[in-house]
Enzyme design. Structure first.
Site, PDB file in Angstrom:
ATOM      1  CE  LYS A 117      -3.952   2.023   2.532  1.00 29.53           C
ATOM      2  NZ  LYS A 117      -4.851   1.917   3.713  1.00 29.53           N
TER       3      LYS A 117
ATOM      4  CB  SER B  61      -8.153   4.007   2.857  1.00 25.29           C
ATOM      5  OG  SER B  61      -7.372   3.274   3.761  1.00 25.29           O
TER       6      SER B  61
ATOM      7  CB  SER C  83      -8.686   1.326   5.753  1.00 28.74           C
ATOM      8  OG  SER C  83      -9.305   2.581   5.703  1.00 28.74           O
TER       9      SER C  83
END
Lengths: 493, 101
Positions: free
Chosen positions: A78, A159, A183
């Site tokens: 990420k 997210s 998330s």
């Protein structure tokens, strides 16, 4: 495209070890899949050469008889994790061009365990969002489509949207995510994959771009429970560089994985049955309850009375911490600088932040600034921290009646891009089931349960006591075996 | 399920918050933010109905003791690393617009 991309973390690790294929073949297959899937916008930086270098090292280590726990396994990272020499901008224009001079502890742990890096994954700006739509790179797309024959672009959730999309589309066997208020879990549920947020303090926050420090936790997202256990084991561990890191040995989660949950008490919290949730969600929940009962679990009805206050408390605490953490983006030390003609230092700060932050990040910084400002601190921030204590106490109390909790992960299946972006509160409600465990710092996993009437994945969440990742993983394994979720998105990208 | 906002944020309040947050806002942004922030704060205000008598605010998510490290220099001599990402660096320092006339 090679079938090697159909393999998960354990299968790749074991296949490389057994000589069924080389690590280089695996890396090449995933590199090619990523290149062919740019439409999904899952990866924002591709690092095929990093993946190949790690693969060659893994093949050499195998020849030397010195394989590491993740040798040969390529992963997506990420964009919130600092990666040395590789652009890390957390989905924000304000960090444009930022190349860290150091690695986050979690990503460094994975690389030290022999994993390779395929690239950096798209995400909501500073992890603030539930649909990946706040990213400066534009939204990542879900590989899934509704079964109505249409081609409406769906969100992979957020997210960690790029992370979820990449695993679901078979662009990576596993990825890192971060979870501040859902998330990891919500995007996992939206894309039919598995993701676990460990106990707060298990994974070091060092080198993870900070959002809300008392909530931020890294965790893995992968195709199944075993793969998550393997990755979490490599990610977790004490780190002196994070003052909230827990000084505990990392348990052998994979070796101790067991589908035997006979006699385990699973609580069903009544407050998680809320109005206006699609019937498919409740039906899936009931089915999940039946599966765990079938596995020998004892189902008990329980109550967590302060549940409805978790989301509003979160939307005070997280923005308050964010407003403080994001004060560092001032155009001085890294990233964007906007200098108005003839302006002074203060003008530069204001112009830089106005140009660099997106609308949702500004909204949250301003909410946070407001609730921390003179005259409002007690009414908002202190009240929220007291409510947070009550939410944690609810969980403490319920553990006398049960060992785990089973709930839906999210109140809907994946929605279309743009469907919720006009109403911030409607977007926030995505995390209504995920946020309580975040506020209490508890381990929680989302496991795919089945498809809804539109042909989209739904996930259920298993929450455990602090530090009981093993109990969570074991119940998730028993669940996974009964759910038999094998559906996958048909490639269109 | 949304409570009507009892606390509304007007344009002046938005400008004040933006100033505290060091974010320049245009008139259009102020006009859009005032109802948005009012709506969010109105929704958050339901926390006021929770009885928190005798409850201490949470200060640690998981019980943990704050460690102290040895008071020694553990790293240094990294000026180039530290300045590597600076938008403007001069003579080994971060450079900013003139602060004192």
């Amino acid at each position: 495209m090679s079938a090697l991309t159909d393999l998960g973390v354990a299968a790749i690790r074991d296949g490389v070890k057994g000589g069924d294929f080389s690590a280089r073949e695996v890396a090449e297959a995933f590199n090619a899949a990523i290149e062919a899937a740019r439409t999904l916008n899952a990866f924002v930086v591709e690092t095929p050469e990093y993946a190949l270098a790690a693969a060659d090292a893994a093949d050499a280590d195998r020849a030397a008889g010195a394989l590491k726990p993740l040798s040969g396994v390529p992963l997506g990272i990420k964009d919130l994790f600092c990666t040395k020499g590789v652009q890390t901008i957390a989905g924000s224009k304000i960090l444009q061009g930022y190349e860290p001079v150091y690695d986050s502890t979690v990503s460094a742990n994975l690389l030290a365990a022999g994993a390779g890096m395929l690239g950096k994954l798209n995400m909501d700006e500073f992890a603030m969002g539930s649909s990946n739509e706040t990213s400066a790179f534009g939204p990542a797309l879900s590989p899934w489509r509704r079964n109505d024959g249409g081609n409406v672009a769906l969100t992979p959730g957020g997210s960690s949207g790029g992370s979820a999309s990449a695993v679901a589309a078979r662009l990576a066997p596993g990825v890192t995510g971060t979870d501040t208020g859902g998330s990891i879990r919500q995007p996992a549920a939206f894309t039919g994959i598995t993701g676990i947020k460990p106990t707060y303090g298990r994974c070091s926050r060092y080198g993870i771009v900070a959002f809300a420090s008392s909530l931020d936790q890294a965790g893995p997202m992968a195709r199944d429970v075993r793969d998550c256990a393997i990755l979490l084991e490599a990610m977790a561990g004490f780190d002196p560089k994070d003052s909230t890191s827990l000084k505990l040995d990392v348990p052998k989660w994979e070796a101790n994985l067991s589908n035997n949950i006979k006699g385990v008490r699973v609580g069903i919290p009544k407050e998680y049955r809320i109005k206006d949730v699609p019937r498919d969600i409740d039906t899936m929940w009931d089915e999940g309850i039946a599966w765990l009962r079938d596995a020998g679990a004892q189902i008990v009805q329980v109550s967590l009375p302060h549940t409805k206050y978790a989301l509003p408390a979160y939307y005070i605490i997280a923005p308050a911490e964010a407003s403080s953490n994001l004060a560092r983006y001032d155009g001085v030390r890294y990233g964007l600088r906007v200098q108005p003609d003839g302006g002074n230092l203060g003008d530069m700060y204001e112009a830089t932040r106005a140009a660099g932050f997106g609308a949702e990040v500004k909204r949250r910084i301003m909410i946070g600034t407001y609730v921390l400002s003179a005259g409002f601190y007690d009414a908002y921030f202190n009240q929220a921290q007291k409510v947070r204590a009550l939410i944690a106490r609810d969980f403490d109390n319920v553990w006398s009646e049960c060992d785990l909790l089973l709930t839906p992960t999210a109140p809907s299946a994946a929605f279309g891009l743009g469907e919720k972006s006009a109403d911030p509160i409607a977007m926030y409600l995505n995390d209504v089931f995920a946020v309580p465990a975040s506020l209490a710092g508890l381990p929680a996993i989302s496991v795919p349960a089945g498809l809804d009437g539109q042909g989209l994945p739904l996930g259920l969440q298993i929450i455990g006591r602090a530090l009981d990742e093993q109990g969570v993983l074991n119940a998730a394994l028993a669940f996974e075996e009964r759910a038999g979720f094998t559906a996958r998105a048909e490639p269109w990208w | 399920m949304l409570a009507a906002p009892s606390m509304s944020v007007d344009a002046a309040a938005v400008r004040h918050i933006a100033k505290l947050a060091r974010i320049a806002v245009s008139d259009e942004e102020v006009a859009a933010l005032a109802p948005e922030l009012s709506n969010i704060l109105g929704w958050i205000e339901q926390l006021g109905e929770v009885d928190v008598a005798g409850v201490e605010p949470m200060t640690a998510v998981i019980a943990n003791t704050l460690r102290l490290r040895e008071d020694v220099v553990t790293e240094g001599d990294r000026q180039a690393d530290i300045l590597a990402n600076a938008p403007v660096a001069e003579h080994g320092f971060f450079a900013v617009p003139k602060v004192i006339e």
